[in-house]
Design an enzyme around this catalytic site. Structure first.
Site, PDB file in Angstrom:
ATOM      1  N   ILE A 531       0.823  -1.212   0.000  1.00 40.54           N
ATOM      2  CA  ILE A 531       0.000   0.000   0.000  1.00 40.54           C
ATOM      3  C   ILE A 531       0.855   1.260   0.000  1.00 40.54           C
ATOM      4  O   ILE A 531       0.344   2.361  -0.032  1.00 40.54           O
ATOM      5  CB  ILE A 531      -0.957   0.041   1.211  1.00 40.54           C
ATOM      6  CG1 ILE A 531      -0.210  -0.244   2.509  1.00 40.54           C
ATOM      7  CG2 ILE A 531      -2.102  -0.925   1.015  1.00 40.54           C
ATOM      8  CD1 ILE A 531      -1.070  -0.110   3.745  1.00 40.54           C
ATOM      9  N   GLY A 532       2.151   1.086   0.024  1.00 41.41           N
ATOM     10  CA  GLY A 532       2.979   2.281  -0.032  1.00 41.41           C
ATOM     11  C   GLY A 532       4.447   1.894  -0.029  1.00 41.41           C
ATOM     12  O   GLY A 532       4.816   0.805   0.407  1.00 41.41           O
ATOM     13  N   VAL A 533       5.248   2.795  -0.559  1.00 40.04           N
ATOM     14  CA  VAL A 533       6.681   2.600  -0.517  1.00 40.04           C
ATOM     15  C   VAL A 533       7.260   3.850   0.118  1.00 40.04           C
ATOM     16  O   VAL A 533       7.064   4.944  -0.399  1.00 40.04           O
ATOM     17  CB  VAL A 533       7.264   2.393  -1.926  1.00 40.04           C
ATOM     18  CG1 VAL A 533       8.758   2.138  -1.837  1.00 40.04           C
ATOM     19  CG2 VAL A 533       6.574   1.252  -2.626  1.00 40.04           C
ATOM     20  N   GLY A 535      10.402   5.849   2.671  1.00 41.10           N
ATOM     21  CA  GLY A 535      11.838   6.026   2.735  1.00 41.10           C
ATOM     22  C   GLY A 535      12.526   4.793   3.283  1.00 41.10           C
ATOM     23  O   GLY A 535      13.716   4.580   3.095  1.00 41.10           O
ATOM     24  N   PHE A 536      11.785   3.959   3.913  1.00 43.27           N
ATOM     25  CA  PHE A 536      12.363   2.913   4.711  1.00 43.27           C
ATOM     26  C   PHE A 536      12.184   1.545   4.050  1.00 43.27           C
ATOM     27  O   PHE A 536      12.995   0.639   4.225  1.00 43.27           O
ATOM     28  CB  PHE A 536      11.633   3.033   6.050  1.00 43.27           C
ATOM     29  CG  PHE A 536      11.629   1.874   6.951  1.00 43.27           C
ATOM     30  CD1 PHE A 536      12.508   1.826   8.016  1.00 43.27           C
ATOM     31  CD2 PHE A 536      10.713   0.856   6.787  1.00 43.27           C
ATOM     32  CE1 PHE A 536      12.458   0.769   8.896  1.00 43.27           C
ATOM     33  CE2 PHE A 536      10.673  -0.191   7.675  1.00 43.27           C
ATOM     34  CZ  PHE A 536      11.545  -0.243   8.732  1.00 43.27           C
ATOM     35  N   LYS A 538       8.962  -1.101   1.972  1.00 48.28           N
ATOM     36  CA  LYS A 538       7.585  -1.211   1.516  1.00 48.28           C
ATOM     37  C   LYS A 538       6.617  -1.338   2.682  1.00 48.28           C
ATOM     38  O   LYS A 538       6.949  -1.868   3.733  1.00 48.28           O
ATOM     39  CB  LYS A 538       7.440  -2.434   0.616  1.00 48.28           C
ATOM     40  CG  LYS A 538       8.040  -2.203  -0.749  1.00 48.28           C
ATOM     41  CD  LYS A 538       7.816  -3.379  -1.664  1.00 48.28           C
ATOM     42  CE  LYS A 538       8.390  -3.070  -3.038  1.00 48.28           C
ATOM     43  NZ  LYS A 538       8.582  -4.293  -3.818  1.00 48.28           N
ATOM     44  N   VAL A 539       5.412  -0.879   2.467  1.00 48.77           N
ATOM     45  CA  VAL A 539       4.367  -1.003   3.467  1.00 48.77           C
ATOM     46  C   VAL A 539       3.276  -1.911   2.907  1.00 48.77           C
ATOM     47  O   VAL A 539       2.803  -1.701   1.781  1.00 48.77           O
ATOM     48  CB  VAL A 539       3.771   0.368   3.835  1.00 48.77           C
ATOM     49  CG1 VAL A 539       2.774   0.217   4.968  1.00 48.77           C
ATOM     50  CG2 VAL A 539       4.863   1.343   4.217  1.00 48.77           C
ATOM     51  N   LYS A 553       5.245  -2.547   7.879  1.00 46.27           N
ATOM     52  CA  LYS A 553       6.313  -1.827   7.198  1.00 46.27           C
ATOM     53  C   LYS A 553       7.552  -2.696   7.250  1.00 46.27           C
ATOM     54  O   LYS A 553       8.020  -3.065   8.326  1.00 46.27           O
ATOM     55  CB  LYS A 553       6.544  -0.528   7.972  1.00 46.27           C
ATOM     56  CG  LYS A 553       7.219   0.565   7.241  1.00 46.27           C
ATOM     57  CD  LYS A 553       7.086   1.797   8.128  1.00 46.27           C
ATOM     58  CE  LYS A 553       7.816   2.989   7.609  1.00 46.27           C
ATOM     59  NZ  LYS A 553       7.736   4.097   8.559  1.00 46.27           N
ATOM     60  N   ASP A 649       9.421  15.808   8.658  1.00 44.43           N
ATOM     61  CA  ASP A 649       8.953  15.470   7.312  1.00 44.43           C
ATOM     62  C   ASP A 649       7.435  15.555   7.240  1.00 44.43           C
ATOM     63  O   ASP A 649       6.767  14.608   6.846  1.00 44.43           O
ATOM     64  CB  ASP A 649       9.455  14.073   6.925  1.00 44.43           C
ATOM     65  CG  ASP A 649       9.421  13.850   5.412  1.00 44.43           C
ATOM     66  OD1 ASP A 649       9.246  14.842   4.673  1.00 44.43           O
ATOM     67  OD2 ASP A 649       9.537  12.704   4.974  1.00 44.43           O
TER      68      ASP A 649
END
Ligand SMILES: *[C@@H]1O[C@H](CO)[C@@H](O)[C@H](O)[C@H]1NC(C)=O
Ligand SMILES: *[C@@H]1O[C@H](CO)[C@@H](O)[C@H](O)[C@H]1NC(C)=O
Ligand SMILES: *[C@@H]1O[C@H](CO)[C@@H](O)[C@H](O)[C@H]1NC(C)=O
Ligand SMILES: *[C@@H]1O[C@H](CO)[C@@H](O)[C@H](O)[C@H]1NC(C)=O
Ligand SMILES: *[C@@H]1O[C@H](CO)[C@@H](O)[C@H](O)[C@H]1NC(C)=O
Ligand SMILES: *[C@@H]1O[C@H](CO)[C@@H](O)[C@H](O)[C@H]1NC(C)=O
Ligand SMILES: *[C@@H]1O[C@H](CO)[C@@H](O)[C@H](O)[C@H]1NC(C)=O
Ligand SMILES: *[C@@H]1O[C@H](CO)[C@@H](O)[C@H](O)[C@H]1NC(C)=O
Ligand SMILES: *[C@@H]1O[C@H](CO)[C@@H](O)[C@H](O)[C@H]1NC(C)=O
Ligand SMILES: *[C@@H]1O[C@H](CO)[C@@H](O)[C@H](O)[C@H]1NC(C)=O
Ligand SMILES: *[C@@H]1O[C@H](CO)[C@@H](O)[C@H](O)[C@H]1NC(C)=O
Ligand SMILES: *[C@@H]1O[C@H](CO)[C@@H](O)[C@H](O)[C@H]1NC(C)=O
Length: 854
Positions: A531-533, A535-536, A538-539, A553, A649
């Site tokens: 559902i997201g990528v 800075g750290f 993939k989520v 995450k 951020d």
């Protein structure tokens, strides 16, 4: 007898005369301010004029090359003098006509970029003046990387040369084949002799003849005050930095400033060449509570080169006390007593009168220099307190006339981050932008993150207590913040799964998951569940406990950078519980995996509801609610926790919305510093995202919570306009939303900004209030921006105006009285019942209302 007295008077008079003379010989001062490789005069961002250098450059040595940098680092606020350079393949000398009797400041400016075919990472060189080695085997590139600065300023003070020519010689290192020297800017400023013999700490009967020595400025701080740019110095072009980044420990006293009406009166034997008034107008003291002060030392730590002698100059001026023995304190340098009884009024005999004290200390062993203050018991002073207004540290040349130290070593995470840049979309990943901060520094180590450093100090301290201070219990990589002797690298060494570590964190609030559970919950990290990528890494969307939705995450295991962010996030999040912060449920540490498990935010990011995702547009009231929620989350970070946390951020993708449309702030990966206190400079990377970055943070390297306020201002305009913070496809003046919004505000055309979907919905007063709030968040100077608490108040007020346009007149009156009091009421009404119960935040509220309470 009479004759003797007469003699004494004469000698005193003469010495006084010579002192006054040398200090007041101002009319003869001169300076060279040169932009190397430039062809014409040009003005920098501070308004100083830089002239071309060619006049001082002997035409006989025709082997220099002038060049323009290929790339302008975004953190260079001024392209003068940095974008042009002079490059030397062979030894080359600049010659300047100078006064033989005058001491000089020499400032060398380096911007290690790429110039034509010259890559500054292969540049090593030395710089010599009249027998003094200022730099040797110097790599501007390595230094800049280690200090996370785009450019470097090195400042020296050179003894009177006794000749009327000052030759600066650049010599490329012979140890490297392709080596070359380069220089972007040179300043030579004649200065009065401001040094005199100073006592050696620990050898009270010995003094060091500092007048005969050249020195390098290591640190120059306006303690308790703000950055003072070169053109605001007392005509010597010095830069004074904020001291906060160098403070050590959880207690860092309070800052205070002299009243505007108070006049700083320099005593007759002192002029503002010692330091400008602004330095003396602000101070840091320990605070009003004697019991608190008894238990701590007001301490600063500086990184210096070992095996050199240093001159430490402390500037004092008391604008609060009136009599002697009201505030008397000890000064410690490297844990040795430098001064038993410092009494500022005692020295200056009056309020608002500056004074300074010099000490000389030889630095052995460790490269940390400690400066600490503590109240004295012996004199039974009226207040149990200490004060400092300014601080300078100079490195004194050794017996061979050498001032050069080794190149600093970039910390492992930084080096790793440099090689590992692809995976991260955020600003942090961008190689070039990493060196963000302009410390511009004379300073060796730099800073930027005082407060978070303090956070880590607290964390560290508490951890030691938890562990009984037992280092050996630290097997895995989770409990970080290793002691000074533990290297960063060792953190990774204990790879075995260690649930014990995780459960230790956050007082057991953080649950431990096995990798098997995580794999099952994410169908073995199925790509369709991403559902997201971030800075750290993939989520993923996942399920635990047979159906509870979570966000998982997963870190990229190879990234040490990610490791630190991971650790920070666990540290921070597991301690922070708030309705408007994304909650960490647990973590998994197994087989090199770093996995965090969060509450699932069904409605995703704020951004996807604003543009580009074809989701139904949010109503104005929904938008306001989300902004208010996010503001609460940030306000809590800034003031609610035991220590201030700066998010760093803030942006619309880091504001998430759950199934009930409650906004939550996420992604604390950046609110962090390096792995331990020693490496505070890790934290100085300018992090954050383009379009949201506080220009002052860029310029001044001062990271404060007001940087978050700035970013939040951009978020507010994004919410209003339904467009991204940066949109490169728009005409130039509209690319940056922040700039464009301010432009529209000035031109009174804010209607142009508005998202057409909500245009008809907003009540005019509400809009005005909203825009005023957002504009104030974008103020150029942090000090002009409101606090997050006040932003929150204003947004709540907007919401009232929107939902109840007649009622709030009363509110408006109250606002004039006291925003905080009002804020308290709003909070109590809106939140106390429902939130403090579920989030156990009641202690938090008392702190919000009473900011001194922390
Ligand atoms: C450049 O600036 C210097 C110093 O301010 C001044 O003396 C000189 O006349 C200027 N030259 C030109 C070409 O403007
Ligand atoms: C540098 O000096 C060496 C001799 O000292 C000479 O051979 C060489 O050509 C010079 N290089 C340049 C670029 O002038
Ligand atoms: C101070 O001024 C005198 C004359 O006014 C001049 O001769 C002398 O060189 C000056 N000294 C310095 C250090 O500039
Ligand atoms: C400069 O050299 C370094 C190391 O040799 C290399 O990593 C870097 O890519 C080079 N930069 C440019 C712009 O060529
Ligand atoms: C400075 O350099 C010039 C030319 O390189 C030389 O003629 C002069 O003697 C040097 N002066 C001093 C004081 O070293
Ligand atoms: C310099 O170049 C020469 C010949 O190209 C080579 O033999 C030598 O090892 C190189 N030295 C260094 C320090 O790279
Ligand atoms: C200035 O005078 C005061 C008192 O006369 C003395 O304590 C102080 O050391 C002097 N400062 C300097 C820089 O000479
Ligand atoms: C400082 O001097 C000591 C003793 O001479 C030496 O062991 C040490 O390596 C030196 N440190 C540095 C950084 O040069
Ligand atoms: C000063 O004392 C502190 C605490 O005892 C210690 O951690 C630090 O290393 C000491 N500093 C120096 C320079 O000796
Ligand atoms: C303050 O520092 C001195 C010197 O390092 C030390 O002896 C003293 O114990 C410290 N006091 C406190 C309260 O930390
Ligand atoms: C600094 O260098 C000068 C000239 O070489 C020398 O006279 C002086 O003693 C040196 N200073 C120290 C503290 O060694
Ligand atoms: C020069 O600096 C580099 C980088 O810090 C270092 O690796 C090298 O050993 C130094 N060379 C000399 C001769 O000191």
């Amino acid at each position: 007898m009479k004759f003797y007295t007469f003699l004494v008077i004469i000698t005193t008079f003469c010495s006084l005369l010579s002192k006054v003379y040398s200090l007041t010989n101002v009319t003869n001062s001169y300076s060279f301010v040169l932009s190397c490789g430039a062809t014409s005069n040009a003005t920098d961002a501070d308004g100083r004029i830089w002239s071309p250098d060619s006049t001082y450059f002997p035409s006989s040595s025709g082997n220099s090359i002038t060049s323009k940098a290929k790339y302008q680092d975004p953190s260079l606020i001024s392209d003068i003098p940095y974008m042009t350079a002079r490059i030397f393949k062979n030894q080359t000398t600049y010659s300047f006509p100078v006064s033989p009797k005058s001491r000089h400041w020499i400032r060398l400016h380096f911007y290690p970029s790429s110039y034509d075919n010259f890559n500054c990472s292969s540049s090593f060189f030395s710089v010599n003046i009249a027998g003094f080695t200022l730099l040797n085997n110097f790599s501007a590139s390595i230094t800049a990387q280690a200090l996370t600065q785009a450019y470097i300023i090195r400042e020296f003070t050179l003894v009177p040369l006794q000749t009327s020519t000052l030759n600066i010689t650049f010599t490329p290192s012979s140890a490297y084949n392709d080596s070359f020297a380069f220089i972007n800017g040179i300043e030579i400023v004649s200065m009065p002799e401001i040094f005199e013999p100073a006592p050696m700490v620990g050898f009270s009967d010995q003094t060091t003849e500092t007048q005969a020595s050249s020195m390098q400025t290591m640190f120059r701080l306006n303690v308790g005050g703000q950055y003072i740019p070169a053109n605001n110095d007392s005509s010597l072009g010095r830069i004074w930095y904020d001291d906060a980044p160098y403070l050590f420990g959880a207690s860092f006293g309070i800052t205070s400033a002299a009243n505007n009406s108070m006049k700083i009166s320099y005593p007759s034997n002192l002029t503002n060449y010692i330091a400008p008034e602004d330095v003396y107008r602000t101070a840091r003291t320990m605070g009003p509570n004697a019991d608190v002060n008894r238990n701590y030392n007001l301490t600063w730590i500086f990184q210096v080169d070992t095996n050199f002698t240093y001159l430490v100059r402390l500037h004092f001026c008391d604008f609060q006390m009136k009599r002697m023995n009201q505030r008397v304190f000890k000064v410690f340098l490297n844990n040795q007593t430098a001064l038993e009884e410092a009494d500022v009024i005692g020295w200056s005999s009056a309020q608002n009168v500056p004074a300074y004290k010099d000490f000389v200390i030889y630095q052995t062993g460790d490269d940390d220099m400690w400066v600490a203050l503590h109240p004295t018991d012996e004199t039974k002073a009226q207040f149990y307190d200490a004060i400092l207004n300014g601080l300078e540290i100079f490195k004194i040349n050794d017996t061979k006339g050498n001032l050069a130290g080794p190149n600093p070593v970039p910390s492992p995470p930084l080096a790793a981050a440099d090689t590992d840049s692809q995976s991260k979309p955020a600003f942090a990943s961008n190689k070039t932008s990493k060196k963000g901060i302009i410390v511009g520094s004379v300073a060796g180590m730099t800073a930027g993150l005082s407060i978070v450093v303090v956070v880590l100090a607290c964390v560290k301290r508490r951890k030691n207590i938890n562990n009984g201070g037992n280092k050996s219990s630290r097997g895995g990589w989770l409990p970080i913040y290793s002691s000074r002797s533990t290297e960063t690298r060792t953190i990774i060494s204990g790879k075995s799964s260690g649930s014990s570590h995780i459960s230790n964190i956050g007082g057991g609030l953080c649950r431990y998951f096995t990798l098997a559970e995580i794999k099952q919950g994410t169908k073995n990290f199925d790509e369709s569940r991403v559902i997201g990528v971030g800075g750290f890494g993939k989520v993923y969307r996942g399920e635990i406990d047979g159906g509870t939705m979570v966000a998982i995450k997963r870190a990229n295991p190879s990234s040490e950078q990610g490791l630190h962010e991971f650790q920070t996030e666990i540290e921070l999040l597991s301690k922070l519980r708030h309705r408007h912060l994304v909650s960490l449920i647990g973590a998994c540490e197994e087989n090199d995996e770093m996995i965090l498990v969060y509450d699932y935010m069904a409605n995703g990011t704020l951004r996807e509801h604003l543009y580009k995702h074809n989701k139904p547009p949010l109503s104005w009231k929904q938008r306001l609610d989300i902004c208010i929620g996010a503001a609460r989350g940030l306000h809590y970070l800034h003031t609610g926790a035991r220590y201030t946390i700066i998010h760093r951020d803030v942006k619309t993708t880091n504001i998430l919305v759950d199934d009930k449309w409650v906004a939550k702030v996420s992604d604390f990966g950046l609110s962090k510093t390096g792995p331990n206190l020693q490496q505070t400079h890790v934290s100085t990377m300018v992090k954050g995202s383009f379009g949201y970055l506080d220009p002052e943070y860029f310029r001044r390297q001062q990271l404060t919570e007001k940087s978050d306020v700035y970013s939040f201002g951009v978020v507010l305009f994004e919410v209003l306009s339904g467009r991204p913070a940066l949109n490169a496809s728009l005409p130039k003046e509209q690319v940056s939303l922040a700039d464009w919004a301010l432009h529209c505000h000035r031109k009174n055309t804010t209607m142009e900004l508005m998202d057409p979907h909500i245009k008809g919905e907003i009540i005019e007063e509400c809009l005005k209030q909203f825009i005023d709030t957002a504009v104030s968040c974008l103020s150029d100077h942090g000090t002009d921006r409101p606090s997050m608490g006040s932003v929150l108040w204003n947004l709540e007020y907007c919401l009232q105006l929107q939902s109840d346009p007649d009622e709030p007149k009363m509110v408006a009156e109250q606002k004039a009285n006291d925003a905080y009091a009002m804020h308290k009421e709003l909070l109590t009404v809106a939140e106390e019942g429902k939130e403090s119960a579920e989030d156990s935040t009641d202690t938090v509220f008392s702190q919000i209302v009473n900011p001194q309470g922390r």
